[in-house]
Design a protein around this motif. Sequence first.
Motif, PDB file in Angstrom:
ATOM      1  N   PHE A  60     -32.590  46.731   8.680  1.00  9.24           N
ATOM      2  CA  PHE A  60     -31.375  47.486   8.971  1.00  9.24           C
ATOM      3  C   PHE A  60     -31.500  48.892   8.381  1.00  9.24           C
ATOM      4  O   PHE A  60     -31.985  49.060   7.262  1.00  9.24           O
ATOM      5  CB  PHE A  60     -30.148  46.791   8.371  1.00  9.24           C
ATOM      6  N   ILE A  61     -31.036  49.881   9.147  1.00  9.00           N
ATOM      7  CA  ILE A  61     -31.073  51.266   8.688  1.00  9.00           C
ATOM      8  C   ILE A  61     -29.667  51.835   8.766  1.00  9.00           C
ATOM      9  O   ILE A  61     -28.980  51.693   9.787  1.00  9.00           O
ATOM     10  CB  ILE A  61     -32.025  52.111   9.564  1.00  9.00           C
ATOM     11  N   VAL A  62     -29.237  52.484   7.688  1.00  2.95           N
ATOM     12  CA  VAL A  62     -27.941  53.160   7.700  1.00  2.95           C
ATOM     13  C   VAL A  62     -28.177  54.654   7.570  1.00  2.95           C
ATOM     14  O   VAL A  62     -28.879  55.111   6.674  1.00  2.95           O
ATOM     15  CB  VAL A  62     -27.014  52.637   6.576  1.00  2.95           C
ATOM     16  N   GLN A 118     -41.823  40.591   7.887  1.00  6.13           N
ATOM     17  CA  GLN A 118     -40.405  40.476   8.191  1.00  6.13           C
ATOM     18  C   GLN A 118     -40.192  40.311   9.689  1.00  6.13           C
ATOM     19  O   GLN A 118     -40.939  40.851  10.500  1.00  6.13           O
ATOM     20  CB  GLN A 118     -39.660  41.749   7.751  1.00  6.13           C
ATOM     21  N   ASP A 119     -39.167  39.564  10.051  1.00  6.45           N
ATOM     22  CA  ASP A 119     -38.682  39.573  11.416  1.00  6.45           C
ATOM     23  C   ASP A 119     -38.026  40.935  11.638  1.00  6.45           C
ATOM     24  O   ASP A 119     -37.157  41.333  10.867  1.00  6.45           O
ATOM     25  CB  ASP A 119     -37.659  38.453  11.598  1.00  6.45           C
ATOM     26  N   PRO A 120     -38.429  41.701  12.688  1.00  3.94           N
ATOM     27  CA  PRO A 120     -37.806  43.015  12.909  1.00  3.94           C
ATOM     28  C   PRO A 120     -36.284  42.952  12.981  1.00  3.94           C
ATOM     29  O   PRO A 120     -35.608  43.934  12.697  1.00  3.94           O
ATOM     30  CB  PRO A 120     -38.418  43.463  14.244  1.00  3.94           C
ATOM     31  N   TRP A 165     -35.557  57.577  17.751  1.00  2.00           N
ATOM     32  CA  TRP A 165     -36.766  57.076  17.086  1.00  2.00           C
ATOM     33  C   TRP A 165     -36.878  55.558  17.229  1.00  2.00           C
ATOM     34  O   TRP A 165     -37.969  55.013  17.431  1.00  2.00           O
ATOM     35  CB  TRP A 165     -36.712  57.451  15.597  1.00  2.00           C
ATOM     36  N   ALA A 166     -35.739  54.849  17.149  1.00  6.81           N
ATOM     37  CA  ALA A 166     -35.736  53.384  17.150  1.00  6.81           C
ATOM     38  C   ALA A 166     -36.103  52.789  18.504  1.00  6.81           C
ATOM     39  O   ALA A 166     -36.277  51.565  18.603  1.00  6.81           O
ATOM     40  CB  ALA A 166     -34.368  52.863  16.704  1.00  6.81           C
ATOM     41  N   LYS A 167     -36.261  53.617  19.536  1.00 10.74           N
ATOM     42  CA  LYS A 167     -36.717  53.087  20.826  1.00 10.74           C
ATOM     43  C   LYS A 167     -38.095  52.461  20.690  1.00 10.74           C
ATOM     44  O   LYS A 167     -38.476  51.599  21.481  1.00 10.74           O
ATOM     45  CB  LYS A 167     -36.726  54.200  21.874  1.00 10.74           C
ATOM     46  N   ASN A 168     -38.856  52.929  19.688  1.00 16.22           N
ATOM     47  CA  ASN A 168     -40.171  52.328  19.426  1.00 16.22           C
ATOM     48  C   ASN A 168     -40.057  51.010  18.671  1.00 16.22           C
ATOM     49  O   ASN A 168     -41.029  50.255  18.584  1.00 16.22           O
ATOM     50  CB  ASN A 168     -41.032  53.298  18.616  1.00 16.22           C
ATOM     51  N   TYR A 169     -38.881  50.756  18.102  1.00 17.89           N
ATOM     52  CA  TYR A 169     -38.632  49.531  17.335  1.00 17.89           C
ATOM     53  C   TYR A 169     -37.277  48.982  17.750  1.00 17.89           C
ATOM     54  O   TYR A 169     -36.299  49.017  16.996  1.00 17.89           O
ATOM     55  CB  TYR A 169     -38.644  49.833  15.830  1.00 17.89           C
ATOM     56  N   PRO A 170     -37.165  48.464  18.982  1.00 14.87           N
ATOM     57  CA  PRO A 170     -35.860  48.090  19.541  1.00 14.87           C
ATOM     58  C   PRO A 170     -35.115  47.005  18.776  1.00 14.87           C
ATOM     59  O   PRO A 170     -33.891  46.889  18.910  1.00 14.87           O
ATOM     60  CB  PRO A 170     -36.219  47.621  20.958  1.00 14.87           C
ATOM     61  N   ARG A 186     -48.403  63.112   8.158  1.00 15.80           N
ATOM     62  CA  ARG A 186     -49.674  62.853   8.853  1.00 15.80           C
ATOM     63  C   ARG A 186     -49.425  62.521  10.328  1.00 15.80           C
ATOM     64  O   ARG A 186     -50.113  61.704  10.934  1.00 15.80           O
ATOM     65  CB  ARG A 186     -50.457  61.732   8.188  1.00 15.80           C
ATOM     66  N   GLY A 187     -48.411  63.162  10.908  1.00 17.79           N
ATOM     67  CA  GLY A 187     -48.160  63.021  12.335  1.00 17.79           C
ATOM     68  C   GLY A 187     -47.217  61.897  12.707  1.00 17.79           C
ATOM     69  O   GLY A 187     -46.858  61.753  13.879  1.00 17.79           O
ATOM     70  N   PHE A 188     -46.795  61.082  11.733  1.00 18.60           N
ATOM     71  CA  PHE A 188     -45.890  59.982  12.018  1.00 18.60           C
ATOM     72  C   PHE A 188     -44.589  60.153  11.230  1.00 18.60           C
ATOM     73  O   PHE A 188     -44.613  60.653  10.096  1.00 18.60           O
ATOM     74  CB  PHE A 188     -46.518  58.636  11.631  1.00 18.60           C
ATOM     75  N   PRO A 189     -43.460  59.725  11.779  1.00 17.51           N
ATOM     76  CA  PRO A 189     -42.215  59.782  11.008  1.00 17.51           C
ATOM     77  C   PRO A 189     -42.366  58.990   9.710  1.00 17.51           C
ATOM     78  O   PRO A 189     -42.904  57.873   9.709  1.00 17.51           O
ATOM     79  CB  PRO A 189     -41.187  59.129  11.943  1.00 17.51           C
ATOM     80  N   LEU A 190     -41.894  59.573   8.621  1.00 23.43           N
ATOM     81  CA  LEU A 190     -42.035  58.949   7.302  1.00 23.43           C
ATOM     82  C   LEU A 190     -41.597  57.491   7.320  1.00 23.43           C
ATOM     83  O   LEU A 190     -42.274  56.602   6.799  1.00 23.43           O
ATOM     84  CB  LEU A 190     -41.219  59.748   6.284  1.00 23.43           C
ATOM     85  N   ILE A 191     -40.463  57.213   7.912  1.00 18.92           N
ATOM     86  CA  ILE A 191     -39.894  55.858   7.882  1.00 18.92           C
ATOM     87  C   ILE A 191     -40.741  54.850   8.659  1.00 18.92           C
ATOM     88  O   ILE A 191     -40.671  53.644   8.411  1.00 18.92           O
ATOM     89  CB  ILE A 191     -38.445  55.902   8.439  1.00 18.92           C
ATOM     90  N   SER A 192     -41.559  55.351   9.594  1.00 19.16           N
ATOM     91  CA  SER A 192     -42.393  54.435  10.395  1.00 19.16           C
ATOM     92  C   SER A 192     -43.417  53.704   9.535  1.00 19.16           C
ATOM     93  O   SER A 192     -43.821  52.579   9.857  1.00 19.16           O
ATOM     94  CB  SER A 192     -43.106  55.209  11.506  1.00 19.16           C
TER      95      SER A 192
END
Length: 564
Positions: free
Chosen positions: A353-355, A347-349, A367-372, A331-337
Motif C-alpha cells: 500500500f502506498i499513501v 510479498q503478494d503485490p 506510475w502504478a500502471k506498471n504495478y496494477p 539510475r533511470g528507474f523511479p526510486l520507489i520501484s
Amino acid sequence: MSTTFCNFWKHSWMLKRRTFSVNSLVNYQRVVLGIETSCDDTGAAVVDENGKILGEAIHSQKEVHLKTGGIIPSVAQRLHKENIDRVVNEAVRSSGISLHEVSAIATTVKPGLALSLGVGLSYSLNLVKRYSKPFIPIHHMEAHALTIRLLHQVEFPFLVLLISGGHCILSVANGISDFLLLGQSHDESPGEALDKVARRLSLFKLAECSSMSGGQSIEYLAQFGEKTFINHKPPMTHYQDCNFSFTGLRNHYNCLIKNLEDKEGMVLRGCALVLESLKIQKTYVMNQGQKMKAIILAAGYGTRLLKDLQSVNEQKLQDLIGIPKPLLPVRGFPLISYWIEALKAGQDPKDVFIVTNEMYYGKFKEWAKNYPSVAVISDGTSTNEERLGAVSCLQLIIETFKIEDSIMVIGGDTLFYEDFHLQDVLKNYDVLYQGNNEANLVLSYICKDEETKKYGIMETDESQRIQAIKEKPLPTDTSSRQACPCFYLFSKYTLPCVKEFLDEKKDAPIDEKDAPGHFLSWLVTRKPVYFYSISGRFDVGNLASYLLCNKYFQEKISKLNYLQ
C-alpha cells in the motif's frame, strides 16, 4: 531463484582500495583488529592488509555448553562479557602493536545470537570512540566464504557451501563483493538440527561423547550404526532448486526416537540414519514467516528539494521539478520501484500500500500502471501546510484497508547500500517474533559525530533492544551514534498504538507528530523494539542527497531488484 548477497568489504572499508592516514604505523600501513562474538566463542585477531595474522586469541565456551546439551543464549552472553576484554588485549599484545596503531576495528554484527552479537558490538563501539578508529560491520557468513583465499590461491569464481551451527548457504563467489545466492536453509541449520536430536538422545551422558558437541557425537556414533535400518526418503525432493530445510527431518527423528527408544541399538542406528539424511537432504520450503503488509509513506511535499531545484540553472535538474521524491529517477528507474521489485520476491503485490497526497496522486497512479495490484491512496491534502504527517498517513492506511497483520513501514524517499537484503531482515524479524509476538524491529547504522543533530539517535542495551531515542541530539548529549532510518517492522499487536499515539498528540503541533521517529520514540517505552544493523542509507531530502544517491546507484547498482 538467484539474488545478489554478501557484501561487507565494499561499503564498510575496502582494504585494497582505500587508505587511512595513520602516521604512527611503522611496520604495517593498514592493520585491522577483528572481533567475533556471533555465537559461543569469543575471538579476536589483528590482521594486516596482506592477510597475515599478526596476533590472535580465542576463548571457547564449549565445555560450559556441553553440560546443558546446547547453547543457551543468556549463558553465552555472560561468558562473552567476562572474557572479551582479556581476549582482545591478548590478541593485540601478541601482535606486537598497540590499539593506537590499528587502522580500523571490524566486528561481526550479523548473523548470530542477538545477545552474543550485542556484547561484541558494544565493546567495539567503545573502542571506536576511545581510539577514534573507523568501524567495519562484518557479516560473518560472508567472511567465512572468503577465508579460503587467506589460506590458498583460489581464483574467482568458486562454489562455496557454508555450513555452521546456525546457517546453511550455497552460493557462487564471483568476486570480493559479488556473490550469487543459489540456496539456503529456510528454517534451522543442520548444526542446530543435530544438536537438538543429540539432546533428545542425551548423548552428552555417554562417556565417549561427554566432551563432544551434538553433531560430533552423532557423527562418532553413526560409524557403529546402520544407516539403512529405516527406509526414509528425504522430504520435498521434488522441488528443483538448491534450498535446504532441516526442521522437518529433526521433528521426524524426534518422533522416531520416542517410538523406538526402548529398542536395543536405537542410538547407534538412529545416529547413522540422521547423519545420512542430513547429508543427502536437498529441498525447498517457501519462506512462510508471519503474514505481513508493506506500507510505503510517500505523502511528503519535498519542499527542501523543490527549493534547491528552483535555484539551479541546469535544465536536466529543473526538469525534476514537479516529480515527487519517491518517483525521482535513480539510475533511470523511479526510486520507489526498487522497493516494489524487492517486495515482489516475498510479498503478494496486493499486500503493498502506498499513501501520497492529492498533489502527486495522479503521478503515482500513472506510475502504478506498471504495478496494477499495488494500492495507492491520497491523504486528501494539497499543500505542505495542511499535510497530515507520516504517522497519520500510516493510520489512514491501517483504517482504510482494515489491516490487522504485522506491517513493514518504508519511507518512500529512502534507499540502502547494496549490501542490504530485505530477506535477511525479514528472517531476523521472524526469529524475534517467534520469541515474542509483540516485538518490533528497526534498522540502525553508525553515523558521524556531526550527523547526530540531523537524525533520531538510538540508545540500546546489550540485547539489541532500544531503550530510548533522542531526537537530533548534539554529539555531546549522547554517546550513541546509532541512527535510525525510516524502515520499521511493527508487530500486529503494535498497530493499536498508532491510534493511541495520535490520540495523545491530537492537540500537539504537527512537528511533534509528523515524523515516524516521534512515534518510535514514544513506542520504545511501551513495546519491545530491537534493531538490525546495516552499513548505511540514502535519505533523499535535498538536491545534494539526491545527486549523491543517483551517483552511487549509477556506479554500484546493476539490478532493479538489488534490495531482495
